[in-house]
Motif scaffolding. Structure first.
Motif, PDB file in Angstrom:
ATOM      1  N   GLY A  30      22.069  26.703  -4.346  1.00  0.00           N
ATOM      2  CA  GLY A  30      22.680  27.165  -5.583  1.00  0.00           C
ATOM      3  C   GLY A  30      21.929  28.330  -6.187  1.00  0.00           C
ATOM      4  O   GLY A  30      20.888  28.765  -5.677  1.00  0.00           O
ATOM      5  N   SER A  43      24.242  26.983 -10.857  1.00  0.00           N
ATOM      6  CA  SER A  43      25.519  26.828 -10.157  1.00  0.00           C
ATOM      7  C   SER A  43      25.234  26.356  -8.739  1.00  0.00           C
ATOM      8  O   SER A  43      24.638  27.095  -7.931  1.00  0.00           O
ATOM      9  CB  SER A  43      26.282  28.167 -10.132  1.00  0.00           C
ATOM     10  OG  SER A  43      26.534  28.623 -11.454  1.00  0.00           O
ATOM     11  N   ILE A  45      26.297  24.738  -4.923  1.00  0.00           N
ATOM     12  CA  ILE A  45      27.307  24.556  -3.881  1.00  0.00           C
ATOM     13  C   ILE A  45      27.009  23.194  -3.265  1.00  0.00           C
ATOM     14  O   ILE A  45      26.216  23.061  -2.321  1.00  0.00           O
ATOM     15  CB  ILE A  45      27.250  25.682  -2.831  1.00  0.00           C
ATOM     16  CG1 ILE A  45      27.417  27.041  -3.506  1.00  0.00           C
ATOM     17  CG2 ILE A  45      28.340  25.478  -1.779  1.00  0.00           C
ATOM     18  CD1 ILE A  45      27.275  28.215  -2.556  1.00  0.00           C
ATOM     19  N   THR A  47      26.726  18.862  -4.911  1.00  0.00           N
ATOM     20  CA  THR A  47      26.566  18.150  -6.180  1.00  0.00           C
ATOM     21  C   THR A  47      25.436  17.141  -6.107  1.00  0.00           C
ATOM     22  O   THR A  47      25.134  16.583  -5.046  1.00  0.00           O
ATOM     23  CB  THR A  47      27.860  17.396  -6.568  1.00  0.00           C
ATOM     24  OG1 THR A  47      28.153  16.427  -5.550  1.00  0.00           O
ATOM     25  CG2 THR A  47      29.032  18.329  -6.738  1.00  0.00           C
ATOM     26  N   THR A 102      36.741  22.116   1.232  1.00  0.00           N
ATOM     27  CA  THR A 102      35.788  23.143   0.803  1.00  0.00           C
ATOM     28  C   THR A 102      34.604  22.451   0.143  1.00  0.00           C
ATOM     29  O   THR A 102      34.688  21.276  -0.251  1.00  0.00           O
ATOM     30  CB  THR A 102      36.439  24.117  -0.199  1.00  0.00           C
ATOM     31  OG1 THR A 102      36.944  23.373  -1.312  1.00  0.00           O
ATOM     32  CG2 THR A 102      37.576  24.899   0.458  1.00  0.00           C
ATOM     33  N   PRO A 103      33.473  23.141   0.005  1.00  0.00           N
ATOM     34  CA  PRO A 103      32.293  22.490  -0.578  1.00  0.00           C
ATOM     35  C   PRO A 103      32.526  22.070  -2.034  1.00  0.00           C
ATOM     36  O   PRO A 103      33.251  22.732  -2.776  1.00  0.00           O
ATOM     37  CB  PRO A 103      31.209  23.581  -0.494  1.00  0.00           C
ATOM     38  CG  PRO A 103      31.691  24.531   0.548  1.00  0.00           C
ATOM     39  CD  PRO A 103      33.180  24.509   0.471  1.00  0.00           C
ATOM     40  N   ASP A 104      31.937  20.965  -2.404  1.00  0.00           N
ATOM     41  CA  ASP A 104      31.926  20.569  -3.807  1.00  0.00           C
ATOM     42  C   ASP A 104      31.084  21.563  -4.602  1.00  0.00           C
ATOM     43  O   ASP A 104      30.210  22.248  -4.053  1.00  0.00           O
ATOM     44  CB  ASP A 104      31.340  19.165  -3.973  1.00  0.00           C
ATOM     45  CG  ASP A 104      32.187  18.101  -3.289  1.00  0.00           C
ATOM     46  OD1 ASP A 104      33.365  18.373  -3.023  1.00  0.00           O
ATOM     47  OD2 ASP A 104      31.644  17.006  -3.034  1.00  0.00           O
ATOM     48  N   LYS A 105      31.370  21.633  -5.893  1.00  0.00           N
ATOM     49  CA  LYS A 105      30.609  22.530  -6.764  1.00  0.00           C
ATOM     50  C   LYS A 105      30.191  21.785  -8.025  1.00  0.00           C
ATOM     51  O   LYS A 105      30.856  20.852  -8.461  1.00  0.00           O
ATOM     52  CB  LYS A 105      31.437  23.759  -7.139  1.00  0.00           C
ATOM     53  CG  LYS A 105      31.810  24.659  -5.971  1.00  0.00           C
ATOM     54  CD  LYS A 105      32.441  25.953  -6.448  1.00  0.00           C
ATOM     55  CE  LYS A 105      33.760  25.697  -7.164  1.00  0.00           C
ATOM     56  NZ  LYS A 105      34.407  26.970  -7.602  1.00  0.00           N
ATOM     57  N   THR A 107      28.070  22.600 -11.966  1.00  0.00           N
ATOM     58  CA  THR A 107      27.362  23.475 -12.891  1.00  0.00           C
ATOM     59  C   THR A 107      26.461  22.620 -13.775  1.00  0.00           C
ATOM     60  O   THR A 107      26.916  21.626 -14.344  1.00  0.00           O
ATOM     61  CB  THR A 107      28.338  24.272 -13.772  1.00  0.00           C
ATOM     62  OG1 THR A 107      29.201  25.038 -12.928  1.00  0.00           O
ATOM     63  CG2 THR A 107      27.588  25.208 -14.702  1.00  0.00           C
TER      64      THR A 107
END
Length: 490
Positions: A30, A43, A45, A47, A102-105, A107
């Protein structure tokens, strides 16, 4: 320069790997971004698990309302160790069941970052010194490594000149085992080639260094930084923002020899102080500075400030709050200024009871004897042998140089009476019908000035300098005019 501290008013970012201290093998890529007005945002990429869950049996899990928070997140980015403190997830995106995987994200918002070290908490004693640069610290220091010379043979300028650098001896003083230093850091000459010309640059930065006798924590370091920040705010009579904050790590082990000491390891702190310093903003005008190290030497003022800071901190916080975050309404400023005066009077240790204690106690008992039993306890609490607000204001006005006080306000009695009436009306009735707005502003400004003069008096600012402040400082000169107009008996 690569080793320069990180300025709090400049954005930056670090791309790397991040993990929770209790799960060092689970690392998430991240980017950490710092923007002065927004703070620290990580941020990811991937979790960290932020859901609050209870496992009842294998495969049986309850998910509860709310989200987990993390005291600490560690990272490695741009060849530096990073610690994030006070971390709260603000958004998480998971792709369970999505057609395209797709990858989890995620913040994460952080309260503070230490760039250059891994620590377990704010309270871990991991540091040996703290360095801090504050707005107008160089102005207050009244010293610079630069000297300028204009060549004028036969008294006529010939167009040639020089700027030279002469390193200054660091000023230092020890207070209760803690060493305080006032030092300078300067850059080498740099020539910036522009299309319209060439600009030559050098920068001199004054900073304070505090080194306690023992290792100390981040919380302690922040307290030391606040001590310096508040001193400069008092001296300059305006909010003093923190420009940068740097920590020196305790050296662990022995990686040095007798002829080559181990290099110091530094870590920069990014956070949101009460005011962020703008390192390129114009310095305070010298007429607006109450005192500098030229009038009150560093080795004298620091021990006095160190002692007064703990004893009078509540009053200073209130009065400096009028510089950092003044209220929009004069009534709020009235309560703050008068409250600061009351707290200061108590902190100065001059809170003598108006009636000797050996006389007051039998007087109170005699009065209570005539009160019905069911009302006695209530009245007992109301019968107190404390100075009134007016008593406290008179006492504060009597402490600084009396000529300075008379220059500030020619009628102390009128000020004390009108200030007491305004505070009591506002506190008890919610309004001040007997005062105009102009008079309330004068009350707030004069009371604030009396508190400031008392603080300067405690620091040993000479009487003549107190008078100069009233004569020359634009704001206090205006306050004195208002006092002559609104706080004089007619």
């Amino acid at each position: 320069m690569a080793n320069d501290p990180l300025n709090l008013d400049e954005p930056d970012e670090w791309a790397g790997l991040w993990w929770l201290p209790n799960e060092p093998d689970y690392q998430v890529p991240g980017v950490l971004r710092y923007v002065p007005k927004d703070g620290l945002v990580l941020s990811l990429i991937g979790t960290f698990e932020d859901r609050i869950m209870t496992t009842h049996a294998p495969g049986v899990v309850s998910i509860h309302e709310g989200l987990q928070t993390w005291d600490v997140i560690h990272g490695a980015a741009e060849q530096r160790e990073i610690t994030l403190l006070g971390c709260v997830p603000s958004a998480s995106t998971r792709t369970y069941g999505a057609r395209v995987k797709t990858p989890d994200k995620q913040t994460v918002l952080a309260t503070m970052a230490i760039i250059g070290a891994h620590v377990d908490s704010e309270d871990k004693a991991a540091f040996s010194a703290v360095e801090v640069s504050v707005e107008d610290l160089g102005n207050w220091a009244a010293s610079s490594v630069f000297e300028g010379f204009l060549n004028a043979p036969d008294g006529i300028l010939d167009g040639s000149a020089t700027i030279s650098v002469k390193p200054l001896e660091t000023q230092s003083v020890e207070v209760d085992g803690t060493e305080f230093r006032l030092a300078h850091r300067h850059t080498l000459p740099f020539f910036d080639q522009r299309r319209g010309g060439t600009v030559g640059r050098m920068r001199d930065t004054a900073f304070a260094r505090i080194a306690p006798p023992d290792a100390f924590s981040l919380s302690d370091a922040m307290g030391s930084a606040s001590l310096v920040q508040d001193l400069i705010a008092l001296a300059t009579h305006r909010a003093a923002g923190v420009i940068w904050l740097r920590l020196e790590l305790v050296q662990e082990g022995s990686a040095s020899s007798a002829d080559r000491p181990a290099p110091r390891r530094n870590a920069d702190v990014l956070y949101s102080p009460s005011a962020v310093g703008k390192h390129d903003a114009k310095a305070a005008d010298h007429h607006r500075v109450f005192f500098t190290c030229a009038s009150l030497p560093f080795e004298e003022v620091i021990p006095r400030w160190f002692e007064a800071y703990g004893r009078l901190q509540s009053a200073m916080n209130m009065i400096l709050g009028l510089r950092y975050a003044p209220a929009r309404y004069v009534e709020s400023n009235l309560l703050t200024a008068v409250g600061a005066a009351e707290v200061l009077h108590r902190g100065l240790g001059i809170d003598e009871p108006p009636i000797p204690a050996d006389e007051f106690k039998p007087m109170r008992e005699a009065m209570l004897a005539h009160v019905p039993e069911e009302h006695r306890e209530r009245l007992k609490g109301a019968l107190r042998n404390d100075p009134t607000l007016r008593d406290r204001l008179y006492a504060l006005a009597a402490r600084p140089d009396q000529e300075a006080i008379s220059m500030l306000m020619p009628d102390v009695d009128r000020w004390a009476r009108r200030t007491t009436l305004a505070r009591n009306d506002l506190a008890h009735e919610g309004e001040t019908p007997k005062h105009s707005i102009e008079e309330l502003i004068a009350v707030v400004d004069v009371t604030t000035a009396v508190v400031i003069l008392n603080l300067l008096h405690e620091l040993g600012v000479p009487a003549e300098r107190q008078r100069e402040i009233i004569r020359e400082h634009p704001q206090l000169r205006s306050t004195a005019r208002s006092a002559r107009e609104w706080l004089v008996a007619r």
